[in-house]
Structures are given as structure tokens and as C-alpha cells.
Design an enzyme around this catalytic site. Structure first.
Site, PDB file in Angstrom:
ATOM      1  N   LYS A 126       4.711   3.302  10.910  1.00  0.00           N
ATOM      2  CA  LYS A 126       4.719   4.565  10.176  1.00  0.00           C
ATOM      3  C   LYS A 126       4.479   5.745  11.111  1.00  0.00           C
ATOM      4  O   LYS A 126       5.109   6.800  10.976  1.00  0.00           O
ATOM      5  CB  LYS A 126       3.653   4.531   9.082  1.00  0.00           C
ATOM      6  CG  LYS A 126       3.608   5.813   8.268  1.00  0.00           C
ATOM      7  CD  LYS A 126       2.430   5.818   7.317  1.00  0.00           C
ATOM      8  CE  LYS A 126       2.303   7.170   6.642  1.00  0.00           C
ATOM      9  NZ  LYS A 126       1.080   7.273   5.819  1.00  0.00           N
ATOM     10  N   ARG A 136       7.134 -13.533   9.079  1.00  0.00           N
ATOM     11  CA  ARG A 136       7.536 -12.153   8.850  1.00  0.00           C
ATOM     12  C   ARG A 136       8.918 -11.892   9.452  1.00  0.00           C
ATOM     13  O   ARG A 136       9.325 -12.534  10.409  1.00  0.00           O
ATOM     14  CB  ARG A 136       6.507 -11.230   9.504  1.00  0.00           C
ATOM     15  CG  ARG A 136       6.649  -9.779   9.148  1.00  0.00           C
ATOM     16  CD  ARG A 136       5.522  -8.974   9.762  1.00  0.00           C
ATOM     17  NE  ARG A 136       5.582  -7.575   9.367  1.00  0.00           N
ATOM     18  CZ  ARG A 136       4.688  -6.686   9.710  1.00  0.00           C
ATOM     19  NH1 ARG A 136       3.658  -7.042  10.448  1.00  0.00           N
ATOM     20  NH2 ARG A 136       4.804  -5.432   9.323  1.00  0.00           N
ATOM     21  N   GLU A 156       0.862  -1.177   0.000  1.00  0.00           N
ATOM     22  CA  GLU A 156       0.000   0.000   0.000  1.00  0.00           C
ATOM     23  C   GLU A 156       0.899   1.228   0.000  1.00  0.00           C
ATOM     24  O   GLU A 156       1.770   1.364   0.867  1.00  0.00           O
ATOM     25  CB  GLU A 156      -0.906   0.014   1.229  1.00  0.00           C
ATOM     26  CG  GLU A 156      -1.871   1.176   1.202  1.00  0.00           C
ATOM     27  CD  GLU A 156      -2.859   1.149   2.347  1.00  0.00           C
ATOM     28  OE1 GLU A 156      -3.640   2.106   2.445  1.00  0.00           O
ATOM     29  OE2 GLU A 156      -2.829   0.194   3.139  1.00  0.00           O
TER      30      GLU A 156
END
Length: 652
Positions: free
Chosen positions: A355, A345, A119
Site C-alpha cells: 500500500k 499466497r 482490513e
């Protein structure tokens, strides 16, 4: 990708995937991780127990073998084998065995088609490097190709800067997308499929607020019974009318949203009537004002995989539960069925990847920007000077399993160090220079031929002019000698790397105000006795040396878990995360290293001149590995330390 999705939906609770109760098999309920000290990975308690048992068994077997050998007659002593030099890792090995090999065997088709779907609401971080390597590498290994798909369904948080950065980063890592596509390419088709889902009786328009939706899904910690929303009983005609009213701007954000009619009683929270469309009165960077409703990730992702004929949809394990809703939706709306599988992950200790937290560090001026070398965004890692090939080797070393990996920073740095050791030239660099004036001018102006690498003759050599005044590092001189000290001091001798003779210090002068040594006088030692220590040096600037600014980077945080620090992550900042030496000196060989960059020619820096300033890399002997920073100008060289030398801790 998961971070981006979480950030983008935080403001819209009704569009989020529901929270599971205590008994649901969610990732959040996984056992606490424990450190495997041998590999540097954080793994579950059960996994660690298995590994320890396996090692204990091997140790016992080795011990029995040693005892057996001790009892046997002595064998003729064999000559020692020569040390094998470090060789490049096969970055395809993770596709030849283990999890990814098993995934291919589940669907052994040709060509393999994968996608990397970030994204574009932030810069990619180190975890995304694994996703890129897995998706692009898997397809390439099996003779296929990979789409770079921008998952641009949330115009509230997407910016052109991120689209550009993502594309550049993928290519820097050495991968070429088959096509660059956008989820927004399919907005018309997605809308039509949403109406089809309503017509099937598998979707409805809901007007519930966040609190009511939470109750429907079991309330806090799933303590109360789940129940279906009353709006699920609306007729197909009413749902179509309301959905079209959403499309036509008749509802404000949060007044209505389209939900999939799944199974509220299923133990998997990804079946609890997920959101499919929501109202967002925000222009889109590609479609402008055409739409005021936008599809959610859960609705868009699986359908776009089908549109692009993705054979293997590879994502991280937080999407394991989503596989059910992925398949549920595709089976009802499209003919082609992709296969989703999930791998562990990658995270690194002592780093912040959120973020929101990164933005706070940037906005408060704590770091230089999103590409500050102390961060673990990929643009920051790149600016610091870490080669793309080293990142790919790191991912391959770890392998791909279904277990999340939280890796110690030291292990990441060790991979980088090994990679640089065999791929970059060596130069002499002095961080804090002090002049040493030699009594004799005998060798002043003499050219010394110096190899760029003692281990790799193919790197060639270069010339350095010796000068009567040379510069050594301040840390390599002591005013008072001691028996356990082997570098330069009054009356003591050291070797200068590549110089004609060792030198002996005879005297020094100091600045009375600062107390710092300002000059050392020395003579050549021609006795022929080999000195105990050799140190790096650089000739005077008149002999070609370059004045530069050297930035030494350490961890941005004091602890391995800044997010969990008392008082928050900002209270855990390391005051020594950046140390600047404004008057460092690098020898003249730097000019040729700069001209011949990139070092090495690999991954996305595979041709002469292909790469930014960070591709000018070298080992500063006895100091560390360095790269040129983007702040460099024609009249000023700025260097970043990529990693230290492993010898640093042992430096006398």
C-alpha cells in the site's frame, strides 16, 4: 489481508506479532525460491528438485515406450484427430481434489461457513482474488455460505472508499456475501471477553516500550534469552483497574497496552505474550468517540470467527504460526471452536502490491490513480478490461496448495488471452491510420457482412460499409519493398480482411516536414491470385468508423523484482509502460458490441447491461484484446489494451 495488517500496525511495534529468532520456524526463514520454468511458478529448492525428478522419470518412461513401439510391427495408420477447441475450465475443480478437498475431509460438516475478512485500509489486489475465490468458492461448492467481514479495528487507516471498493470487487468476481459484517459490531463483546481473560489470569496490562518488548522476545535475531515482562506479575485486580483506565482514556497511546499471558519460552513467536488491546485516540467510522481502545487482529479475528460460527477459517500461510494463538485464545474464551487452515499466497512477478508503494506512485502522479491499468489492484485490473471469469480461471489453473506462488506475468496474461479468445467478438482496429485511396469507386458504400467470431457463429455478424478510401495501420506499409516483407509496399499486393479483392499500392505521398506517409494510392488486384498476407483496415468515418484513443499498456517496471532494484522501485520504472495512440480508428461494429455488452456474460457481469465500460471487450484483429476505459465519453471513445495477441511476436 496480511499486507493490510502489516500496514496498519507498522506504527505500533508493541502490537505487532514478535519477530522470530534464526532458529524459529517462520515463513521469513523459508528457503529461497527458484523458478519452475515449465509452470512459471517460483517454488522452494526441494519442491523444484521433486518436480524435476518426477518429470525425468516420466520422460524416461515415454522414451522406453517409444523404443518399444519402434520395435513392434507397424500399425495401420489412423486418421488424425481433429483439433479440440479450447473449453472453459471447471472453476470448481480445486475444491474436488488436493489441499481444499483434504481440508473439508478434516471437518466434513454441513453447511460449510467461511469468511473473507479484509482490513478496509486499501484497495484489494490480485492476491486477494485468490482469497475471495477460495473462501467463497469453498463454501458455495459445499452448499454453504460466506460472510464478508470488514476487519475494522484500526480507525487510523480506514476509509469509506475502501469499504465500498471491497464490496463491489467481491460482487464483480461473481460472489454474493451471506452477510456483510464488521469486527466493530462486536466491540462490546470483545471488551467483555478481554476482562474475562484478565480475570482468568491470562492477560495483563503492560507499560513497556518497544525496545524493552524486543528484549523480552530475544533481542536482535533472538540472540539473547527470552524473559517475561515484569508487569505479568500484577494481580488480577490491578490489571482490571488499569485496563478500565485504558478504556476511560486515562492513558495516552503507547503508555499502556493489554497483553495475552501465553508462553514466552515456546519456540513459536506467536506465543510470546501478544498484544490484545491498545490505546488509539481516534474516532471510529462506525462507533464514533465511544472507544479510545481497540482490539488487535490477533485478539479479534479468532473470536469473530467463533461468533459467526465459521466452520473453516481459510487464510494464507503467513498465518500458519498464528494458528497456535488462534486456538489458545478461543479455547479460553468461547465455546464454539472454528478450524483454521492455511494455503499458499499468490503474487505476480514485476508488480508492487504494498500500500505504501502504491500510494507513492499515485501521489507522485506516476500513475493515473489506484485504478491505473498498469497496477495490480483489482480495481486497476478491472478497469484495464480483464474479465472476472478469467481471474477465476487463473486461480483454478494454479490450484491451491500450501506453497506460496510467485507467478510470471506471461502466465497470467496467457490465461486472460485464452479466455478472451473464446468469449469476445472480433473487430478491425487501426492504431495509427494512414488513408489508402482506391482508384475505383466500384464498391464504395457496399455493405460487407462480417462475423463477430469465425469460431463461434452464436456471436452473430454485423455489416461494414466499404468505402473508396480505407485506412490501414502505418506499420503495414513500407516505402521500400524487400523479399522478406509481405505487407503493403509500392507494387506489392495484400489482402484486406473481408474486402472484395486484394489491393496493390501504386504510389504514396509524404509530409516533407515530418517525413511521414500521408496517403497511399492503390488499385484492386483482380488476378485471382491469393495474396501472401491479409491486413486489417477500417472504412472512412463517413462510412461509420469511430475515432478513438487507444492506450497500449506494458509492464510498469523494467525488471521482475522492482522492490529489489538498485536505487529502489521508482528507479525501475519502464518509460514505455503506457503508449497512447490519440487518433486510432475502430470499425462501425463497435456500436453493436457496446450495445450487447458485457462480453462475456459471466461471473459478476452475468446479464445484459451488467458491468461498467470495461465490459465492452473485443479482439482488435492483429492488434490485441481491448476494452473501453472509464475515461470514455459520449463524444470520445477511449480503449485499453488488455493483453496483446500471441501472434504479435511473429508479425512479419
Amino acid at each position: 489481508m496480511a499486507d493490510s495488517i502489516a500496514d496498519s500496525t507498522a506504527k505500533l511495534d508493541i502490537t505487532d506479532a514478535p519477530t522470530a529468532p534464526d532458529t524459529a520456524p517462520t515463513v521469513d526463514n523459508a528457503p529461497k525460491l527458484q523458478l519452475d520454468e515449465e509452470t512459471g511458478e517460483w517454488v522452494s529448492k526441494g519442491e523444484l528438485k521433486k518436480r524435476l525428478a518426477k518429470r525425468a522419470k516420466k520422460a524416461s518412461k515415454d522414451k522406453n515406450k517409444e523404443a518399444s513401439n519402434a520395435a513392434a510391427p507397424p500399425k495401420t495408420q489412423q486418421p488424425k484427430k481433429e483439433k479440440v477447441e479450447d473449453v472453459p475450465i471447471d472453476t470448481d475443480s480445486m475444491f474436488k481434489q488436493g489441499f481444499l478437498n483434504d481440508v473439508y475431509k478434516e471437518r466434513p460438516v454441513k453447511p460449510v461457513i467461511t469468511r473473507f475478512p479484509p482490513e478496509p485500509n486499501g484497495h484489494l489486489h490480485i492476491g486477494h482474488a485468490k482469497a475471495i475465490a477460495v473462501n467463497f468458492g469453498f463454501a458455495r461448492y459445499h452448499g454453504g455460505y460466506t460472510y464478508l467481514r470488514m476487519d475494522d479495528t484500526n480507525p487510523e487507516s480506514e476509509e469509506e472508499e475502501y469499504f465500498t471498493s471491497i464490496e463491489e470487487t467481491v460482487r464483480w468476481l461473481g460472489f454474493e456475501p451471506y452477510k456483510i459484517t464488521y469486527s466493530s459490531d462486536h466491540f462490546d463483546t470483545l471488551y467483555a471477553l478481554a476482562e474475562k481473560l484478565i480475570e482468568q489470569g491470562n492477560a495483563y496490562v503492560c507499560h513497556c516500550d518497544d525496545q524493552e518488548v524486543k528484549k523480552q522476545r530475544g533481542g536482535e535475531k533472538g540472540a539473547s534469552p527470552r524473559y517475561r515482562c515484569e508487569h505479568a506479575n500484577q494481580s488480577v485486580e490491578e490489571n482490571l483497574k488499569k485496563f478500565r483506565a485504558m478504556r476511560d482514556g486515562e492513558y495516552k497511546p503507547r503508555e499502556a497496552f493489554l497483553r495475552m499471558k501465553q508462553d514466552i519460552n515456546d519456540p513459536n513467536p506467536q506465543n510470546w505474550d501478544l498484544a490484545a488491546y491498545r490505546v488509539l485516540n481516534k474516532p471510529h467510522h462506525r462507533t464514533g468517540d465511544k472507544w479510545v481502545i481497540y482490539p488487535t487482529y490477533d485478539f479479534t479475528h479468532c473470536l469473530c470467527d467463533s461468533f459467526e460460527k465459521i466452520t473453516h477459517s481459510l487464510c494464507t500461510v503467513e498465518f500458519f504460526l498464528s494458528r497456535t494463538s488462534y486456538e489458545w485464545l478461543n479455547e479460553r474464551l468461547v465455546e464454539y471452536q472454528p478450524m483454521q487452515r492455511e494455503y499458499g499466497r499468490l503474487s505476480i512477478e514485476g508488480s508492487v502490491l504494498s500500500k505504501r508503494k502504491l500510494k507513492e506512485l499515485v501521489d507522485k502522479g506516476i500513475v493515473r490513480g489506484w485504478n491505473d491499468p498498469r497496477l495490480h489492484t483489482l480495481i486497476a485490473i478491472r478497469r484495464k478490461g480483464v474479465p472476472p471469469g478469467a481471474i477465476l480461471e487463473f486461480v483454478n489453473e494454479l490450484g491451491v496448495t500450501t506453497t506460496n506462488s510467485i507467478i510470471q506475468m506471461s502466465r497470467f496474461e496467457q490465461t486472460i488471452r485464452r479466455y478472451l479468445e473464446r468469449t469476445v467478438p472480433r473487430l478491425m482496429l487501426v492504431l495509427d491510420p494512414v488513408p489508402v485511396v482506391l482508384e475505383s469507386s466500384e464498391f464504395d458504400g457496399t455493405d460487407l457482412t462480417v462475423p463477430f467470431s469465425p469460431k463461434n457463429p452464436a456471436m452473430g455478424d454485423h455489416k461494414i460499409k466499404f468505402s473508396q478510401t480505407v485506412y490501414i495501420d502505418r506499420s503495414d506499409f513500407r516505402e521500400v519493398d524487400s523479399k522478406d516483407y509481405f505487407r503493403l509496399a509500392p507494387g506489392k499486393t495484400v489482402g484486406l480482411l473481408q474486402a472484395p479483392f486484394p489491393i496493390t499500392a501504386t504510389s504514396f505521398t509524404k509530409d516533407e516536414t515530418t517525413g511521414l506517409v500521408t496517403e497511399i494510392k492503390a488499385v484492386f488486384d483482380r488476378s485471382g491470385k491469393k495474396p501472401k498476407t491479409f491486413i486489417q483496415w477500417v472504412p472512412a468515418e463517413s462510412a461509420g468508423s469511430k475515432r478513438c484513443e487507444a492506450r497500449i499498456y506494458n509492464s510498469l517496471f523494467k525488471s521482475n523484482n522492482p522492490t529489489g532494484a538498485e536505487g529502489g522501485f521508482l528507479s525501475d520504472l519502464n518509460p514505455d509502460s503506457e503508449i497512447i495512440y490519440p487518433n486510432a480508428l475502430v470499425e462501425s461494429g463497435f456500436d453493436e458490441v457496446r450495445k450487447r455488452a458485457p462480453w462475456p456474460e459471466a461471473a459478476g457481469e452475468d446479464k445484459l447491461g451488467k458491468g461498467g465500460p470495461e465490459s465492452v471487450r473485443f479482439q482488435g484483429m492483429r492488434v490485441g484484446y481491448f476494452a473501453m476505459d472509464s475515461d470514455s465519453r459520449d463524444d470520445k471513445i477511449v480503449l485499453n489494451r488488455i493483453v496483446s495477441l500471441k501472434e504479435d511476436k511473429e508479425k512479419s
